[in-house]
Design a protein around this motif. Sequence first.
Motif, PDB file in Angstrom:
ATOM      1  N   VAL A   1     -12.876 -23.470  12.652  1.00 12.48           N
ATOM      2  CA  VAL A   1     -13.486 -23.774  11.939  1.00 12.48           C
ATOM      3  C   VAL A   1     -13.864 -24.388  10.703  1.00 12.48           C
ATOM      4  O   VAL A   1     -14.053 -24.426   9.386  1.00 12.48           O
ATOM      5  CB  VAL A   1     -15.216 -24.027  12.059  1.00 12.48           C
ATOM      6  CG1 VAL A   1     -16.140 -24.365  11.411  1.00 12.48           C
ATOM      7  CG2 VAL A   1     -15.654 -24.763  14.192  1.00 12.48           C
TER       8      VAL A   1
ATOM      9  N   LEU B   1     -12.406 -26.855   7.747  1.00 11.78           N
ATOM     10  CA  LEU B   1     -12.888 -27.224   6.412  1.00 11.78           C
ATOM     11  C   LEU B   1     -11.957 -26.798   5.535  1.00 11.78           C
ATOM     12  O   LEU B   1     -12.023 -27.662   4.603  1.00 11.78           O
ATOM     13  CB  LEU B   1     -14.117 -25.845   5.892  1.00 11.78           C
ATOM     14  CG  LEU B   1     -15.326 -25.751   7.426  1.00 11.78           C
ATOM     15  CD1 LEU B   1     -16.034 -24.777   7.226  1.00 11.78           C
ATOM     16  CD2 LEU B   1     -15.923 -27.526   7.633  1.00 11.78           C
TER      17      LEU B   1
ATOM     18  N   LEU C   1     -18.342 -35.238  12.563  1.00 10.70           N
ATOM     19  CA  LEU C   1     -18.539 -34.100  11.803  1.00 10.70           C
ATOM     20  C   LEU C   1     -19.839 -33.648  11.597  1.00 10.70           C
ATOM     21  O   LEU C   1     -19.931 -32.555  10.819  1.00 10.70           O
ATOM     22  CB  LEU C   1     -18.034 -34.959  10.462  1.00 10.70           C
ATOM     23  CG  LEU C   1     -16.678 -35.740  10.873  1.00 10.70           C
ATOM     24  CD1 LEU C   1     -16.759 -36.873   9.456  1.00 10.70           C
ATOM     25  CD2 LEU C   1     -15.882 -35.064  10.535  1.00 10.70           C
TER      26      LEU C   1
ATOM     27  N   VAL D   1     -19.290 -29.847  13.212  1.00 12.84           N
ATOM     28  CA  VAL D   1     -18.177 -29.424  13.063  1.00 12.84           C
ATOM     29  C   VAL D   1     -18.956 -28.742  11.512  1.00 12.84           C
ATOM     30  O   VAL D   1     -19.289 -27.489  10.842  1.00 12.84           O
ATOM     31  CB  VAL D   1     -16.897 -29.652  11.617  1.00 12.84           C
ATOM     32  CG1 VAL D   1     -16.769 -29.285  10.813  1.00 12.84           C
ATOM     33  CG2 VAL D   1     -16.447 -30.496  13.362  1.00 12.84           C
ATOM     34  N   LYS D   2     -20.865 -29.605  10.203  1.00 11.25           N
ATOM     35  CA  LYS D   2     -20.816 -29.046   9.881  1.00 11.25           C
ATOM     36  C   LYS D   2     -22.035 -28.143  10.138  1.00 11.25           C
ATOM     37  O   LYS D   2     -23.131 -27.007   9.291  1.00 11.25           O
ATOM     38  CB  LYS D   2     -22.132 -29.934   9.161  1.00 11.25           C
ATOM     39  CG  LYS D   2     -22.532 -29.820   7.704  1.00 11.25           C
ATOM     40  CD  LYS D   2     -24.241 -31.356   7.441  1.00 11.25           C
ATOM     41  CE  LYS D   2     -24.647 -31.031   6.655  1.00 11.25           C
ATOM     42  NZ  LYS D   2     -25.381 -29.551   7.152  1.00 11.25           N
TER      43      LYS D   2
ATOM     44  N   ALA E   1     -20.501 -24.293  10.418  1.00 11.40           N
ATOM     45  CA  ALA E   1     -20.626 -24.631   9.469  1.00 11.40           C
ATOM     46  C   ALA E   1     -21.652 -23.665   8.894  1.00 11.40           C
ATOM     47  O   ALA E   1     -21.870 -22.265   8.263  1.00 11.40           O
ATOM     48  CB  ALA E   1     -19.563 -24.984   8.514  1.00 11.40           C
ATOM     49  N   ASP E   2     -22.639 -24.397   8.452  1.00 11.22           N
ATOM     50  CA  ASP E   2     -24.277 -24.070   8.124  1.00 11.22           C
ATOM     51  C   ASP E   2     -24.254 -22.332   9.216  1.00 11.22           C
ATOM     52  O   ASP E   2     -24.458 -21.881   8.405  1.00 11.22           O
ATOM     53  CB  ASP E   2     -24.785 -25.201   8.297  1.00 11.22           C
ATOM     54  CG  ASP E   2     -24.873 -25.817   7.671  1.00 11.22           C
ATOM     55  OD1 ASP E   2     -23.552 -26.339   6.500  1.00 11.22           O
ATOM     56  OD2 ASP E   2     -25.368 -26.968   7.308  1.00 11.22           O
TER      57      ASP E   2
ATOM     58  N   TYR F   1     -21.691 -19.778   7.720  1.00 14.67           N
ATOM     59  CA  TYR F   1     -22.232 -19.451   6.578  1.00 14.67           C
ATOM     60  C   TYR F   1     -22.884 -18.856   6.506  1.00 14.67           C
ATOM     61  O   TYR F   1     -23.621 -17.791   5.868  1.00 14.67           O
ATOM     62  CB  TYR F   1     -22.620 -20.648   5.582  1.00 14.67           C
ATOM     63  CG  TYR F   1     -22.535 -20.728   4.409  1.00 14.67           C
ATOM     64  CD1 TYR F   1     -21.524 -20.074   3.718  1.00 14.67           C
ATOM     65  CD2 TYR F   1     -23.880 -20.363   3.911  1.00 14.67           C
ATOM     66  CE1 TYR F   1     -21.420 -19.654   2.321  1.00 14.67           C
ATOM     67  CE2 TYR F   1     -24.020 -19.965   2.032  1.00 14.67           C
ATOM     68  CZ  TYR F   1     -22.168 -20.119   1.376  1.00 14.67           C
ATOM     69  OH  TYR F   1     -22.686 -19.453   0.435  1.00 14.67           O
TER      70      TYR F   1
ATOM     71  N   TYR G   1     -17.035 -20.683   4.815  1.00 15.73           N
ATOM     72  CA  TYR G   1     -17.483 -21.284   6.069  1.00 15.73           C
ATOM     73  C   TYR G   1     -18.247 -22.746   5.576  1.00 15.73           C
ATOM     74  O   TYR G   1     -18.899 -23.173   5.883  1.00 15.73           O
ATOM     75  CB  TYR G   1     -18.581 -20.489   6.993  1.00 15.73           C
ATOM     76  CG  TYR G   1     -17.587 -18.598   7.644  1.00 15.73           C
ATOM     77  CD1 TYR G   1     -16.664 -19.360   8.760  1.00 15.73           C
ATOM     78  CD2 TYR G   1     -17.747 -17.753   6.739  1.00 15.73           C
ATOM     79  CE1 TYR G   1     -16.117 -18.760   8.987  1.00 15.73           C
ATOM     80  CE2 TYR G   1     -16.931 -17.013   7.764  1.00 15.73           C
ATOM     81  CZ  TYR G   1     -16.465 -16.920   9.320  1.00 15.73           C
ATOM     82  OH  TYR G   1     -15.384 -15.952   9.372  1.00 15.73           O
TER      83      TYR G   1
ATOM     84  N   ALA H   1     -19.623 -25.300   4.213  1.00 13.84           N
ATOM     85  CA  ALA H   1     -18.958 -26.949   4.388  1.00 13.84           C
ATOM     86  C   ALA H   1     -19.151 -27.931   2.654  1.00 13.84           C
ATOM     87  O   ALA H   1     -19.448 -27.296   1.623  1.00 13.84           O
ATOM     88  CB  ALA H   1     -20.299 -27.650   4.718  1.00 13.84           C
TER      89      ALA H   1
ATOM     90  N   LEU I   1     -17.733 -33.309   3.439  1.00 15.19           N
ATOM     91  CA  LEU I   1     -18.119 -33.455   5.058  1.00 15.19           C
ATOM     92  C   LEU I   1     -19.639 -33.401   4.444  1.00 15.19           C
ATOM     93  O   LEU I   1     -20.460 -34.408   5.550  1.00 15.19           O
ATOM     94  CB  LEU I   1     -17.922 -31.323   5.531  1.00 15.19           C
ATOM     95  CG  LEU I   1     -18.673 -31.968   6.645  1.00 15.19           C
ATOM     96  CD1 LEU I   1     -17.774 -32.772   7.935  1.00 15.19           C
ATOM     97  CD2 LEU I   1     -18.106 -29.953   6.985  1.00 15.19           C
ATOM     98  N   LEU I   2     -20.245 -32.950   3.670  1.00 14.71           N
ATOM     99  CA  LEU I   2     -21.824 -33.450   3.948  1.00 14.71           C
ATOM    100  C   LEU I   2     -21.940 -34.674   3.048  1.00 14.71           C
ATOM    101  O   LEU I   2     -22.637 -35.352   4.024  1.00 14.71           O
ATOM    102  CB  LEU I   2     -22.319 -32.646   2.702  1.00 14.71           C
ATOM    103  CG  LEU I   2     -22.066 -31.438   2.465  1.00 14.71           C
ATOM    104  CD1 LEU I   2     -22.623 -30.577   0.857  1.00 14.71           C
ATOM    105  CD2 LEU I   2     -22.978 -30.649   3.540  1.00 14.71           C
TER     106      LEU I   2
END
Length: 289
Positions: free
Chosen positions: A198, A202, A241, A244-245, A248-249, A252, A260, A262, A266-267
């Motif tokens: 990931v 990113l 996506l 993936v987000k 990542a969240d 993070y 990590y 986003a 991506l957002l």
Amino acid sequence: MSEAVSRVGVVGAGQMGGGIAEVSARAGADVLVWEATEELAAGGRARILKSLDRAVSSGKITERERDQAAERLTFTTDLADFADRQLVVEAIVENEAVKAEVFGKLDEVVTDPDAVLASNTSSLPIQRIATATKNPGRVLGLHFFNPVPVLPLVEVISSLSTSEAAAARAEQFASEVLGKQVVRATDRSGFIVNALLVPYLLSAIRMYESGFATAEDIDKGMMLGCAHPMGPLKLADLVGLDTVKFIADAMYAEYKEPTYAAPPLLLRLVEAGYVGKKSGRGIYEYPAK
Ligand code: 3HC
């Protein structure tokens, strides 16, 4: 050790749940799939049948094997029907509260104390899911990779509470029944593969967003320069996506490291509903065939 798993339950018939149900049925297991509504169940079934047809076309299975696999698949909208399952794999939305509710219910209905309750979560701690049950020893992570019929890996993740017997039963199912390769990972967000993959996806999105190179050239660079089967931006679209987000969240939140975080593009894509191949548009566009 407990008897080998032959009665499998899959919660969710989306991209991952459908794939897990398909490979389990192809391997000879009796597979019961839960979906929230009859309509979603019918959609899930249609996607699995299409994928089985694809396996016939590419010569991986015969028409007879396809028909037998299809016969082994049944669908329900009631989790209470999972009472006799020896292994249940949950593959629904990455929402901790929803997963906790599903696991609480599964723990009540699945009667075999040696049955394994597994989550295909990409990034949520197994410990927190296990805590929603009265029997956390039988809860673990069983993480598959997309496309499930193609990729040979499964990560088995034990929480601090998971019994070794449950982990061994899940590992035996993945390796001996499904014929997958197994790696064991610690209960840390991202496990092994997503913890490495990931941040790379990113970085590729950040590189594209900053105008460093075109999407096509970023993907071509990694495919031809590193022999990856797919470039990172195409892969992000394939994974989804939104997924993936979400991963990542979660990472993070767990590690608090910028790698990590986003990126804004991506957002925005997720906010727009452009979540990749499954929605027809992500970083790339996917015209309906
Ligand atoms: N379902 C079933 N089979 C599929 C498939 C699908 N969705 N997509 C492709 N295949 C099969 C094809 O039938 C073909 O089989 P054959 O070689 O026997 O004919 C084979 O895969 C190759 O397919 P194609 O020739 O159509 O296309 P490619 O050679 O470009 O391969 C790919 C497509 C298999 C998706 C390949 O590009 C690939 O492996 N990409 C990387 C995928 C990856 O990294 N996945 C991991 C994502 S991370 C993850 O899932 C974790 C999660 O938590 C986020």
